[in-house]
Design a protein around this motif. Structure first.
Motif, short mmCIF file in Angstrom:
data_model
loop_
_atom_site.label_atom_id
_atom_site.label_comp_id
_atom_site.label_asym_id
_atom_site.label_seq_id
_atom_site.Cartn_x
_atom_site.Cartn_y
_atom_site.Cartn_z
N SER A 146 0.83 -1.21 0.00
CA SER A 146 0.00 0.00 0.00
C SER A 146 0.86 1.26 0.00
CB SER A 146 -0.95 0.00 1.21
OG SER A 146 -0.22 -0.02 2.43
N LEU B 14 -1.72 3.50 9.16
CA LEU B 14 -2.45 2.26 8.92
C LEU B 14 -2.94 1.63 10.22
CD1 LEU B 14 -0.57 0.34 6.06
CD2 LEU B 14 -2.74 1.58 5.93
N GLN B 15 -2.08 1.62 11.24
CA GLN B 15 -2.50 0.99 12.50
C GLN B 15 -3.64 1.80 13.12
OE1 GLN B 15 -2.26 1.67 15.99
NE2 GLN B 15 -1.63 3.80 15.56
N GLU C 113 -5.99 3.34 11.48
CA GLU C 113 -7.21 3.04 10.74
C GLU C 113 -7.84 1.73 11.22
OE1 GLU C 113 -6.21 2.99 6.62
OE2 GLU C 113 -5.55 5.09 6.59
N GLY C 114 -6.98 0.81 11.66
CA GLY C 114 -7.50 -0.44 12.23
C GLY C 114 -8.06 -1.43 11.24
N SER C 115 -7.67 -1.35 9.97
CA SER C 115 -8.14 -2.30 8.96
C SER C 115 -7.24 -3.53 8.97
CB SER C 115 -8.12 -1.66 7.57
OG SER C 115 -8.27 -2.64 6.56
N SER C 116 -7.81 -4.70 9.27
CA SER C 116 -7.00 -5.93 9.33
C SER C 116 -6.49 -6.33 7.95
CB SER C 116 -7.82 -7.07 9.92
OG SER C 116 -8.99 -7.30 9.15
N GLU C 117 -7.16 -5.85 6.89
CA GLU C 117 -6.72 -6.16 5.54
C GLU C 117 -5.41 -5.47 5.21
OE1 GLU C 117 -8.26 -5.72 0.89
OE2 GLU C 117 -9.62 -5.31 2.56
N ASN C 118 -5.28 -4.21 5.62
CA ASN C 118 -4.06 -3.44 5.34
C ASN C 118 -3.05 -3.49 6.47
OD1 ASN C 118 -5.01 -2.54 2.82
ND2 ASN C 118 -6.19 -0.91 3.79
N PRO D 119 -2.27 -6.30 9.26
CA PRO D 119 -2.58 -7.60 9.89
C PRO D 119 -1.84 -7.86 11.19
CG PRO D 119 -1.04 -7.92 8.09
CD PRO D 119 -1.35 -6.44 8.12
N SER E 204 -3.27 -3.69 16.55
CA SER E 204 -3.02 -2.25 16.57
C SER E 204 -2.96 -1.73 18.01
CB SER E 204 -4.12 -1.51 15.81
OG SER E 204 -5.34 -1.57 16.54
#
Length: 336
Positions: A53, A280-281, A283-288, A290, A293
């Motif tokens: 990303s 990214l951490q 945002e908390g999205s496990s997709e981006n 893993p 967080s």
């Protein structure tokens, strides 16, 4: 100075090839005009979406991701600070000392919680507990240990089953293992009793969480102590085979951290990556992202968290380290 810089660049490919990495991967193509070198103790699989990303927003760059153990990472970076741009490690004490020794670049404009950073130079981006991970099949009919004392009792009562089948970090080789061990020892004498019991069972010693999880999944060991639970939970192939237990007596939670090398070849690019990682951490999205967080901190209230503070470096004192390792060896390495 220019000649020295050219010499360093010419020697780097030889150095990289000679070093035995746990993993080495280049993202974005080796011929990209701008490159970033990341020295890390975190398995590549966790960082693939993070790096991809980052590159997607910046065409024309490449990222070289180099993985080694926490203790080796510290030694490598101290010897070659100009060879790496970003340093990522789970060994909080070693990271804090590198920062304190002036190796980290100060990032003044990065917004981050005070408790998750040190002097605007070292930035924690995960919260991960040390866990007891067990081979579920081996514990059928046995009580699951909720505490270290429970683990001591089940190992003692079933010594024949667990002989040669208990794994933990070799604190002489693993910076994270040493950190977890010293924090456990500070918290309770139960740690030393557990080490003696594990030692009496011909303990299997490891440098890394990944290797312990592999051996657990294959049945070569049946219990792993103080392993990173996130590594076990992230493996789809071990979901049914392994059980992750967070000790309820005095659970220990570490924060994985990153810093920009003050000697980075491209400070702006390196700072951009750390900013991207922190974003990214958040945002908390496990997709981006893993990895666990920092929001996990809210769910670990009441758990013992290792803080980013000078006291963390206490056991890095050479004499204290020698004494601790000598005591650990006496407990864990026993004549059969």
């Amino acid at each position: 100075m220019r000649y020295f810089a050219i010499l360093i660049l010419s020697v780097w490919p030889v150095f990289a090839a000679a070093q035995e990495w746990e993993d080495r991967r280049i993202f974005g193509g080796e011929s990209a005009p701008h490159s970033l070198r990341i020295l890390s103790s975190t398995d590549t699989s966790f960082f693939i979406p993070i790096i991809e990303s980052f590159i997607a927003k910046r065409p024309g760059i490449s990222v070289e991701y180099l993985v080694t153990g926490t203790a080796d990472l510290d030694d490598l970076f101290r010897q070659n600070p100009g060879q790496f741009d970003v340093v990522i490690s789970s060994a909080m004490d070693l990271q804090l000392k590198l920062t304190n020794d002036g190796f980290a670049q100060r990032l003044g404009e990065l917004e981050h919680p005070d408790w998750a950073q040190w002097r605007s130079s070292l930035f924690a981006f995960t919260i991960e507990p040390a866990a007891i991970v067990i081979n579920a099949a081996a514990f059928k009919g046995l009580p699951l240990p909720a505490t270290r004392q429970d683990l001591i009792e089940v190992l003692r009562a079933n010594a024949e089953l667990f002989d040669g089948k208990v794994g933990t970090y070799d604190v002489r080789l693993s910076g994270l293992g040493y950190l977890f061990a010293t924090q456990d020892a500070r918290a309770s004498e139960t740690f030393w009793r557990l080490m003696e019991v594990i030692g009496s069972l011909d303990a299997q010693l490891y440098c890394c969480s990944g290797e312990m999880i592999d051996d657990l999944a294959e049945g070569r060991i049946l219990v792993a102590y103080n392993v990173l639970g996130s590594y076990a939970l992230a493996r789809a192939d071990t979901q049914d085979a392994l059980t992750v237990i967070l000790p309820s007596d005095f659970p220990t939670t570490m924060m994985r951290s990153a810093f920009v090398s003050k000697s980075a070849s491209d400070l702006i690019l390196a700072e951009s990556f750390v900013s991207h990682l922190i974003g990214l951490q958040a945002e908390g999205s496990s997709e981006n992202f893993p990895l666990p967080s920092l929001d996990a901190f809210q769910a670990t209230s009441g758990r013992a968290s290792i803080s980013l503070e000078p006291a963390l470096m206490t056991y890095l004192d050479r004499l204290k380290q020698q004494i601790f390792i000598r005591e650990w060896e006496s407990a864990i390495i026993q004549e059969r």
